[in-house]
Design a protein around this motif. Structure first.
Motif, PDB file in Angstrom:
ATOM      1  N   TRP A   1       1.065  -1.041   0.212  1.00 27.80           N
ATOM      2  CA  TRP A   1      -0.155   0.081   0.126  1.00 27.80           C
ATOM      3  C   TRP A   1       1.092   1.337  -0.017  1.00 27.80           C
ATOM      4  O   TRP A   1       1.926   1.553   0.720  1.00 27.80           O
ATOM      5  CB  TRP A   1      -0.945   0.119   1.411  1.00 27.80           C
ATOM      6  N   GLU A   2       0.467   2.187  -0.825  1.00 27.66           N
ATOM      7  CA  GLU A   2       1.347   3.631  -0.777  1.00 27.66           C
ATOM      8  C   GLU A   2       0.543   4.292   0.231  1.00 27.66           C
ATOM      9  O   GLU A   2      -0.541   4.445   0.218  1.00 27.66           O
ATOM     10  CB  GLU A   2       1.202   4.202  -2.236  1.00 27.66           C
ATOM     11  N   LEU A   3       1.577   5.013   1.087  1.00 26.41           N
ATOM     12  CA  LEU A   3       1.187   5.986   2.101  1.00 26.41           C
ATOM     13  C   LEU A   3       0.378   6.962   1.353  1.00 26.41           C
ATOM     14  O   LEU A   3       0.723   7.369   0.329  1.00 26.41           O
ATOM     15  CB  LEU A   3       2.172   6.201   2.930  1.00 26.41           C
TER      16      LEU A   3
ATOM     17  N   ASP B   1       0.644  10.139   1.710  1.00 23.39           N
ATOM     18  CA  ASP B   1       1.565  11.203   1.375  1.00 23.39           C
ATOM     19  C   ASP B   1       2.498  11.054   0.266  1.00 23.39           C
ATOM     20  O   ASP B   1       3.248  11.564  -0.112  1.00 23.39           O
ATOM     21  CB  ASP B   1       2.387  11.791   2.451  1.00 23.39           C
TER      22      ASP B   1
ATOM     23  N   ILE C   1       4.223   0.381   2.082  1.00 22.08           N
ATOM     24  CA  ILE C   1       4.584  -0.567   3.020  1.00 22.08           C
ATOM     25  C   ILE C   1       3.715  -1.808   2.641  1.00 22.08           C
ATOM     26  O   ILE C   1       2.906  -1.968   1.482  1.00 22.08           O
ATOM     27  CB  ILE C   1       3.695  -0.134   4.357  1.00 22.08           C
TER      28      ILE C   1
ATOM     29  N   GLU D   1      -7.347   2.599   4.132  1.00 22.40           N
ATOM     30  CA  GLU D   1      -7.175   3.892   3.540  1.00 22.40           C
ATOM     31  C   GLU D   1      -7.406   5.031   4.932  1.00 22.40           C
ATOM     32  O   GLU D   1      -6.752   5.958   4.989  1.00 22.40           O
ATOM     33  CB  GLU D   1      -7.763   4.539   2.343  1.00 22.40           C
TER      34      GLU D   1
ATOM     35  N   LEU E   1      -4.713   4.851   7.461  1.00 25.34           N
ATOM     36  CA  LEU E   1      -3.427   5.424   7.205  1.00 25.34           C
ATOM     37  C   LEU E   1      -3.669   6.792   7.020  1.00 25.34           C
ATOM     38  O   LEU E   1      -2.748   7.556   7.352  1.00 25.34           O
ATOM     39  CB  LEU E   1      -3.139   4.814   5.993  1.00 25.34           C
TER      40      LEU E   1
ATOM     41  N   CYS F   1       1.985   8.174  10.128  1.00 33.57           N
ATOM     42  CA  CYS F   1       2.537   7.089   9.126  1.00 33.57           C
ATOM     43  C   CYS F   1       4.136   7.317   9.260  1.00 33.57           C
ATOM     44  O   CYS F   1       4.691   6.155   8.694  1.00 33.57           O
ATOM     45  CB  CYS F   1       2.127   7.304   7.408  1.00 33.57           C
ATOM     46  N   SER F   2       4.692   8.271   9.704  1.00 38.69           N
ATOM     47  CA  SER F   2       6.369   8.218   9.899  1.00 38.69           C
ATOM     48  C   SER F   2       6.770   7.170  10.874  1.00 38.69           C
ATOM     49  O   SER F   2       7.956   6.842  10.854  1.00 38.69           O
ATOM     50  CB  SER F   2       6.818   9.767  10.245  1.00 38.69           C
TER      51      SER F   2
ATOM     52  N   LEU G   1       5.473   4.240  10.959  1.00 43.13           N
ATOM     53  CA  LEU G   1       5.362   2.770  10.631  1.00 43.13           C
ATOM     54  C   LEU G   1       6.442   2.172  10.071  1.00 43.13           C
ATOM     55  O   LEU G   1       7.298   2.619   9.542  1.00 43.13           O
ATOM     56  CB  LEU G   1       4.205   2.851   9.414  1.00 43.13           C
TER      57      LEU G   1
ATOM     58  N   ARG H   1       8.268  -0.945   7.536  1.00 45.61           N
ATOM     59  CA  ARG H   1       7.874  -1.180   6.212  1.00 45.61           C
ATOM     60  C   ARG H   1       7.036  -2.401   6.003  1.00 45.61           C
ATOM     61  O   ARG H   1       6.363  -2.579   4.901  1.00 45.61           O
ATOM     62  CB  ARG H   1       9.539  -1.408   5.544  1.00 45.61           C
TER      63      ARG H   1
END
Length: 92
Positions: free
Chosen positions: A20-22, A24, A29, A56, A59, A64-65, A67, A69
């Motif tokens: 999944w793309e974060l 921002d 991840i 979604e 997140l 998210c910083s 989290l 990987r």
């Protein structure tokens, strides 16, 4: 269960690893043990719209910083939220 792709009745609930793309866009991840649907007829594996929305929203609501990987779905969904709900979701 009916497959959303081929409409076969051979779809089954399972879990799998997804990427999944974060929100921002800074990184992707890995989310292990994510609830999925797998169709035995067409071979498609996918998440329901409900599961996608839950991921979604989560997140969007967490820091998210912090989290890793790679994590499990359960770990992601129980991460502490900065906000109680997604106030930018106007679909309701």
């Amino acid at each position: 269960m009916i497959c959303q792709w081929c409409e076969s009745d051979t779809a089954r609930e399972t879990s799998s690893k997804v990427y999944w793309e974060l929100p921002d866009g800074t990184k992707v991840i890995e989310i292990q043990d994510t609830p999925t649907i797998h169709c035995l007829e067409c071979g498609m594996t996918y998440q329901t719209d409900q599961t996608v929305k839950e991921i979604e929203d989560q997140l969007f609501l967490i820091d998210c910083s912090k989290l890793e990987r790679s994590m499990t779905y359960e770990t992601l969904m129980t991460a502490p939220r900065l906000l109680k709900r997604n106030y930018f979701d106007f679909s309701k």
